[in-house]
Design an enzyme around this catalytic site. Structure first.
Site, mmCIF file in Angstrom:
data_model
loop_
_atom_site.group_PDB
_atom_site.id
_atom_site.type_symbol
_atom_site.label_atom_id
_atom_site.label_comp_id
_atom_site.label_asym_id
_atom_site.label_seq_id
_atom_site.Cartn_x
_atom_site.Cartn_y
_atom_site.Cartn_z
ATOM 1 C CD GLU A 109 -2.411 2.276 12.797
ATOM 2 O OE1 GLU A 109 -3.057 3.288 13.095
ATOM 3 O OE2 GLU A 109 -2.236 1.896 11.614
ATOM 4 C CE LYS A 121 2.157 -4.252 5.427
ATOM 5 N NZ LYS A 121 1.199 -5.102 4.700
ATOM 6 N NE ARG A 142 -4.450 2.526 2.856
ATOM 7 C CZ ARG A 142 -3.340 3.211 2.580
ATOM 8 N NH1 ARG A 142 -2.311 2.596 2.002
ATOM 9 N NH2 ARG A 142 -3.247 4.482 2.906
ATOM 10 C CD GLU A 199 -5.159 -3.667 4.506
ATOM 11 O OE1 GLU A 199 -4.547 -4.519 3.856
ATOM 12 O OE2 GLU A 199 -4.864 -2.448 4.479
ATOM 13 C CE LYS A 235 5.649 -1.872 2.368
ATOM 14 N NZ LYS A 235 4.726 -2.320 1.302
#
Length: 609
Positions: A21, A23, A28, A74, A201
């Site tokens: 995905e 970022k 968050r 997010e 990440k």
């Protein structure tokens, strides 16, 4: 609140058991609904639903009131589809009064990008594999007709963050959007609390050469600086992380040996002589955010740690595209430099690519800016990089702008104007009808406004959806989108010639079809012959190589009135309006117009128009 947190990685994983995905640099949050009550929690457990009422309003409008769910996601303020504006979101979250929050909502709406479902319809999904949770989340969004991908100007402010199973595709997207990075998720992993190796990440920070100019022993932060355009030292922030123990000890020793202790400030200062490379996520004014030491640059001349390097860094060009002579001035009447043009092109890539793809491109190059001769370039030069795709049309091989790299390479070549045909290279059908409305000169721009509104009225009378664009010069252009692979050049010629004849007959003092400029008088020329096979028109968002650097910018019809100022469409203004208003042509791709066009062509053939 307990959160599943991704682990930082320097390399994206491979294999069928990983999905990816984009970022986003947002906040968050957990969107929760239970017993008819809706909550929006921050990572720290604070309630946010009063600060982001547009998100709550979307939930209330689209979901059943009694639905129980917990969605992980997010909160973002979009800069483009794949990039968020952290500092704008930070300012938004600091607002306190209801009035100021409502004003902020009107100006720029926030969005909740959902990427995981923890609870749905009172069922706890945490123990299920990530892939099953993602499928449930996608089904939920499909059921309630919410956007299945980030869509900055869609009415619903709750949207799905989709995943990719192909790492190359997600890398290309991240590059196109100038994204913050990528999150990799193991498909068979349950939801876990805390830091996990099942979620990784991979960040794509900016990398900058700068100078160490101080050290604060009370917190172990080093001061960072660069040189500005005049050679003065410009502070750009602080850095405390990324060092090995040996690197940190060595740097402190150098500062103590060669610097000075400031009793008043209780810190060391040193002349700008130690060059280092740092990474950072974003920048606010001159302050780098999350600056992190990368390595020493002992061989780099300190003069090269300057603001020009900072500007080039933040363009985030792919490694495959070089930037040359960024300080070159391009206009005599403006302070625009090549770096400004490159920045503009870099920002509009996601918006403009759909209008350029599959269209054989003709460019006008200005190797010396407006200070020298320009030339047309139709054929792809032999020295073009491998990533540049081409198409053979008749006896020439044209460039196709199919990817980010090609457009940026052309920009560095100072291909300032981009001209495209009215159809794609791989079809014999026409994609849109375009009427070019050309006044005698820029002082008669009001004629283009009046003429475009008359043309829109004519389109409306046949229920044809139409769109309008400032040409970047002195006129306006009206588009009628057509369904793919449907209408021939003969079909569209019937419409353009009929509309031209009708408008000049209905408004003889306004319109003219006279090709010879000296015979037009002070009338608005409607360029019917321009819409033919082999002809081109300036592409949306192309800059123009005129005395004033203006952009061929799509408009909303409500903007087309006597207050419209053609001089406002500078590169800076167009970049800003894309963030706050979006692209007026975005909805054009979904327009059909087939039923209406069929009826119009039939009426023309029967001589009823």
């Amino acid at each position: 609140m307990r959160w599943m947190k991704p682990t930082r990685t320097k390399k994206l994983p491979k294999g069928a058991d990983w999905h990816f995905e984009l970022k986003y640099d947002g906040h968050r949050a957990l969107l929760s609904s239970k017993n008819g009550n809706i909550y929006l929690y921050s990572k720290g457990g604070h309630l946010l639903h009063e600060k982001f009422p547009e998100i709550i309003a979307t939930f209330e409008h689209y979901f059943p009131r009694n639905m129980t769910c917990e969605l992980d996601g997010e909160i973002v303020l979009f800069e483009n589809e794949g990039r968020a504006d952290f500092y704008a979101l930070q300012r938004r979250q600091r607002l306190r009064s209801r009035e100021s929050i409502q004003e902020a909502v009107k100006e720029r709406k926030a969005c909740f990008l959902a990427f995981d479902a923890l609870t749905l319809y009172e069922e706890n999904l945490r123990t299920l594999p990530w892939k099953k949770r993602k499928e449930s989340l996608t089904t939920l969004f499909q059921q309630y007709e919410l956007p299945l991908s980030p869509t900055p100007f869609a009415e619903p402010r709750i949207q799905l963050l989709p995943s990719e199973d192909n790492v190359e595709r997600i890398l290309k997207k991240n590059n196109m959007y100038r994204g913050e990075g990528i999150v990799a998720k193991r498909t068979n992993a349950p939801h876990e609390y805390g830091r996990t190796e099942n979620s990784l990440k991979w960040k794509t920070p900016f990398s900058l050469a700068c100078l160490v100019t101080g050290f604060d022993p009370s917190n172990d932060y080093f001061d960072l600086s660069i040189f500005d355009d005049k050679g003065n030292v410009l502070p750009i922030g602080k850095c405390a992380h990324g060092f090995s123990q040996d690197e940190k000890v060595a740097l402190v020793a150098m500062i103590k040996k060669n610097g000075n202790w400031d009793d008043k400030k209780q810190r060391y200062t040193i002349a700008p002589s130690i060059a280092v490379e740092v990474t950072y996520t974003t920048r606010k004014n001159s302050e780098l955010r999350e600056a992190r030491f990368s390595r020493f640059l002992f061989d780099l001349p300190r003069e090269e740690c300057n603001v020009q390097r900072l500007q080039v860094t933040e363009l985030r060009f792919p490694d495959t595209v070089s930037i040359t002579n960024p300080d070159k001035p391009l206009w005599e009447t403006s302070t625009v430099k090549k770096i400004d043009f490159l920045r503009y092109v870099r920002h509009i890539v996601p918006t403009v690519l759909p209008y350029l793809k599959y269209r054989p491109l003709t460019v006008i190059r200005y190797p010396h800016g407006m200070f020298g001769e320009a030339f047309f370039q139709k054929e792809c030069p032999e020295y073009a990089p491998e990533f540049v795709q081409t198409a053979a049309v008749e006896d020439k091989r044209y460039i196709l702008v199919q990817n980010t790299e090609t457009l940026l390479w052309l920009a560095n070549q100072l291909a300032i104007e981009w001209h495209i045909p009215f159809s794609r290279y791989n079809t014999d059908y026409v994609d849109e009808i375009v009427f070019d409305l050309d006044p005698p000169d820029a002082t008669y721009f009001d004629l283009a406004i009046e003429g475009s509104l008359s043309l829109k009225e004519l389109c409306d009378s046949f229920d044809l959806a139409s769109y309008v664009k400032f040409s970047g010069n002195k006129g306006l252009q009206v588009y009628i989108p057509l369904p793919e692979n449907t209408y021939t050049w003969s079909d569209t010629a019937l419409v353009t010639e009929t509309f031209g004849a009708f408008l000049t007959s209905r408004h003889p003092s306004l319109f003219t079809l006279e090709r010879m400029k000296k015979k037009r008088g002070k009338k608005l020329y409607i360029d019917v012959p321009q819409h033919r096979k082999g002809k081109t028109i300036i592409a949306p968002y192309s800059l123009r190589g005129n005395a004033t650097p203006l952009v061929a910018c799509p408009l909303y019809w409500e903007e087309v009135n006597d207050t419209l100022d053609r001089t406002m469409f500078t590169m800076e203004h167009v970049m800003e309006r894309l963030v706050y208003k979006g692209c007026p042509f975005a909805s054009m791709r979904a327009v059909d117009n087939k039923k209406e066009m069929d009826a119009l062509i039939e009426m023309i053939k029967e001589k009823k128009v």
